[in-house]
Design an enzyme around this catalytic site. Structure first.
Site, PDB file in Angstrom:
ATOM      1  N   LYS A 207      28.127 109.087 -62.060  1.00  0.00           N
ATOM      2  CA  LYS A 207      27.245 108.318 -61.179  1.00  0.00           C
ATOM      3  C   LYS A 207      26.217 109.242 -60.527  1.00  0.00           C
ATOM      4  CE  LYS A 207      30.529 104.727 -59.677  1.00  0.00           C
ATOM      5  NZ  LYS A 207      29.822 103.577 -60.240  1.00  0.00           N
TER       6      LYS A 207
ATOM      7  N   ARG B 201      38.085  98.004 -65.378  1.00  0.00           N
ATOM      8  CA  ARG B 201      38.603  97.012 -66.336  1.00  0.00           C
ATOM      9  C   ARG B 201      39.648  97.634 -67.255  1.00  0.00           C
ATOM     10  NH1 ARG B 201      32.606  96.004 -68.507  1.00  0.00           N
ATOM     11  NH2 ARG B 201      32.239  96.542 -66.325  1.00  0.00           N
TER      12      ARG B 201
HETATM   13  N1  BES Z   1      33.397 100.822 -59.028  1.00  0.00           N
HETATM   14  C1  BES Z   1      32.261 100.510 -59.810  1.00  0.00           C
HETATM   15  C2  BES Z   1      31.589  99.213 -59.371  1.00  0.00           C
HETATM   16  C3  BES Z   1      30.961  99.187 -57.998  1.00  0.00           C
HETATM   17  C4  BES Z   1      29.629  99.472 -57.842  1.00  0.00           C
HETATM   18  C5  BES Z   1      31.690  98.819 -56.898  1.00  0.00           C
HETATM   19  C6  BES Z   1      29.048  99.421 -56.591  1.00  0.00           C
HETATM   20  C7  BES Z   1      31.104  98.760 -55.650  1.00  0.00           C
HETATM   21  C8  BES Z   1      29.785  99.048 -55.498  1.00  0.00           C
HETATM   22  C9  BES Z   1      32.653 100.325 -61.266  1.00  0.00           C
HETATM   23  O1  BES Z   1      33.700 101.124 -61.708  1.00  0.00           O
HETATM   24  C10 BES Z   1      31.464 100.687 -62.079  1.00  0.00           C
HETATM   25  O2  BES Z   1      31.029 101.798 -61.997  1.00  0.00           O
HETATM   26  N2  BES Z   1      30.956  99.729 -62.848  1.00  0.00           N
HETATM   27  C11 BES Z   1      29.806  99.936 -63.639  1.00  0.00           C
HETATM   28  C12 BES Z   1      29.996  99.187 -64.922  1.00  0.00           C
HETATM   29  C13 BES Z   1      28.944  99.495 -65.966  1.00  0.00           C
HETATM   30  C14 BES Z   1      29.079 100.905 -66.432  1.00  0.00           C
HETATM   31  C15 BES Z   1      29.115  98.538 -67.112  1.00  0.00           C
HETATM   32  C16 BES Z   1      28.589  99.402 -62.876  1.00  0.00           C
HETATM   33  O3  BES Z   1      28.718  98.397 -62.171  1.00  0.00           O
HETATM   34  O4  BES Z   1      27.541 100.015 -62.963  1.00  0.00           O
HETATM   35 ZN    ZN Z   2      33.096 103.028 -62.354  1.00  0.00          ZN
END
Ligand code: BES
Ligand code: ZN
Ligand code: ZN
Length: 479
Positions: A259, A333
């Site tokens: 990230k 997931r």
């Molecule tokens: N934990 C994150 C989702 C999230 C984002 C929660 C912002 C709270 C606030 C999750 O694990 C994630 O990173 N999801 C990705 C999925 C994508 C790679 C398909 C996302 O939402 O960008």
């Molecule tokens: Zn994530």
């Protein structure tokens, strides 16, 4: 918390919170004059949600908290008003706080007021030098004579227990990731189970390997913190269990699909689902609810390292299905797929999972509703209703079959991302692939509601503890 019967409202508290709608009723109590004066002075104000401190020269201080007339149930307004009042009282260092509940109030309003008081009284100061400076105020709800005191006492206790459980959930979410590790969650589970008399089983790394929790282990590979899988159980009166599953990523750096640095510190709250499960089990035990409730928590960090899972890797979890990992940041997931498979081995009556799963959900619904996805209309209706009553609102998104093709993999049974179109729904669809059609199941994406970026009502900036009251409201409706 104490329930006092006193008419008129006594002056032996530091602060009195008076929630009001449009106008203050006239029953000639001492606080009405200053209240009316304040209302006169502020009548032209567009902002009708403010609060006022009146009568500071004579104790107690009086907080008038406007109750908004709107689409939301009145309980939520009382919850917010009580909580705003107690927060305001704390801000100026007052010690004892009472709320005046209208004499004809429903029991659900008493419960909501108790919730607001306990929620508004919460803060996390353990890691500060100045801790203890603002000792928690003593709080009371005032019951006027003639009220059915036993029923009111029960409603207030229910509200108090639920809000205290929610506060536990908020604390777990607030803990920094170096403290709130998967192993720490295991320790908390054992401690709470011992104190409150529910069961807690911890599956450690050896057991996870033995049983084949391949998806959870794949996510955990990048970190030196050992993962675990927690099974919490409130026996109730037996029967098939209501299973609640919570995503427990104690820190989500994204793994190799790292990230951006900006805001990454927030990803300590990626265990909001797990925290809700803790709160749900604690309240189930303390209220001794009739249902058998099983809470499942896959707990791990998601970090990049030389041993981390890589984009393109194909893994196999507990279900035996092969999964192509396109993006290691879609880790929630993965670990939930193992938990859902495990859940189905318990012959569940119903499964509800809660997870801070997608940023797309925050884009779609913002911070005022969680996303609900479920193939079952009946279960969805019940959860939506509980969402309105508890004030923890949810909004349903479709799981139409057309979305499934976005998860087709060229090499495995399924891939873990489906592109940015409908990102919350494809995440929900990924989970659905691991749940048999006959099993009633719902998924709640709480990415936008686990952390409040603005203060409002009982809620300061920070962890909300969302999910605890919602699920208990739903469970109560299931009896
Ligand atoms: N934990 C994150 C989702 C999230 C984002 C929660 C912002 C709270 C606030 C999750 O694990 C994630 O990173 N999801 C990705 C999925 C994508 C790679 C398909 C996302 O939402 O960008
Ligand atoms: Zn994530
Ligand atoms: Zn995550």
């Amino acid at each position: 918390m104490e329930i006092r019967s006193s008419v008129p409202v006594s002056r032996d508290v530091d602060a009195l919170v008076v929630p009001w709608i449009d106008d203050v009723a006239t029953s000639n109590e001492w606080w009405e004059k200053p209240a009316k004066k304040w209302l006169e002075a502020n009548r032209t104000s567009e902002d009708r949600t403010g609060w006022a401190v009146l009568g500071r020269e004579s104790r107690p201080d009086l907080f008038l908290v406007q109750i908004a007339r709107g689409a939301r149930p009145i309980e939520e307004s009382f919850r917010q008003a009580a909580g705003r009042g107690v927060r305001a009282a704390r801000e100026i260092g007052l010690r004892s706080v009472a709320v005046r509940v209208p004499h004809d109030a429903e029991l659900s309003i008493w419960q909501a007021v108790a919730e607001g008081l306990v929620l508004g009284d919460w803060s996390y100061d353990e890691l500060r030098d100045s801790k203890g400076q603002h000792a928690a105020p003593e709080i009371r709800v005032l019951c006027t004579e003639g009220e059915p005191v036993q029923k009111v006492t029960d409603a207030v206790r229910r509200g108090q227990v639920l809000a205290e459980a929610q506060n536990l959930s908020r604390e777990l979410v607030t803990l920094p990731a170096n403290v709130g590790t998967p192993q720490y969650l295991a320790t908390v589970a054992k401690r709470l189970a011992g104190e409150l008399g529910f069961q807690a089983t911890v599956l450690g790394i050896d057991k996870l390997r033995e049983e084949g929790f391949g998806a959870l282990l794949a996510v955990a590979k990048g970190s030196v913190e050992e993962p675990c899988f927690l099974v919490l159980e409130h026996a109730g009166q037996g029967g098939d269990p209501y299973v609640v599953v919570g995503k427990g990523v104690t820190f989500d750096a994204g793994g190799i699909s790292l990230k951006p640095a900006k805001g990454m510190e927030k990803m300590k709250y990626d265990m909001g689902g797990a925290a809700a499960v803790f709160g749900i089990l604690v309240a189930a035990a303390r209220l001794d609810i009739p249902q058998r409730v099983v809470g499942l928590i896959p707990a791990t960090e998601n970090l990049p390292s030389g041993s981390a899972v890589k984009p393109g890797d194909v893994i196999r979890g507990l279900s035996g299905k092969s999964i192509e990992v396109i993006n290691t940041d879609a880790e929630g997931r993965l670990i939930l797929s193992d938990a859902l498979t495990y859940a189905q081995g318990l012959s569940p009556k119903v499964i509800v999972d809660m997870a801070t799963l997608t940023g797309a959900c925050v884009v779609a619904l913002g911070h005022h509703a969680a996303g609900l996805m479920s193939p079952s209309d009946e279960l969805s209706e019940k959860l939506l209703k509980a969402g309105n009553t508890s004030g923890e609102r949810i909004w349903r998104l479709p799981l139409w079959p057309e979305f499934r093709s976005q998860l087709d993999s060229g090499i495995a049974d399924i891939k873990n991302t489906g592109g940015s179109a409908g990102g919350t729904i494809t995440a929900g669809w990924f989970l659905r692939d691991f749940v048999d059609d006959e099993v009633p199941w719902a998924h709640l994406d709480i990415a936008g509601t686990t952390w409040a970026s603005d203060a409002r009502g009982w809620q300061p900036k920070g962890a909300t503890g969302v999910g605890v009251r919602l699920i208990h409201e739903w469970l109560r409706d299931c009896t």
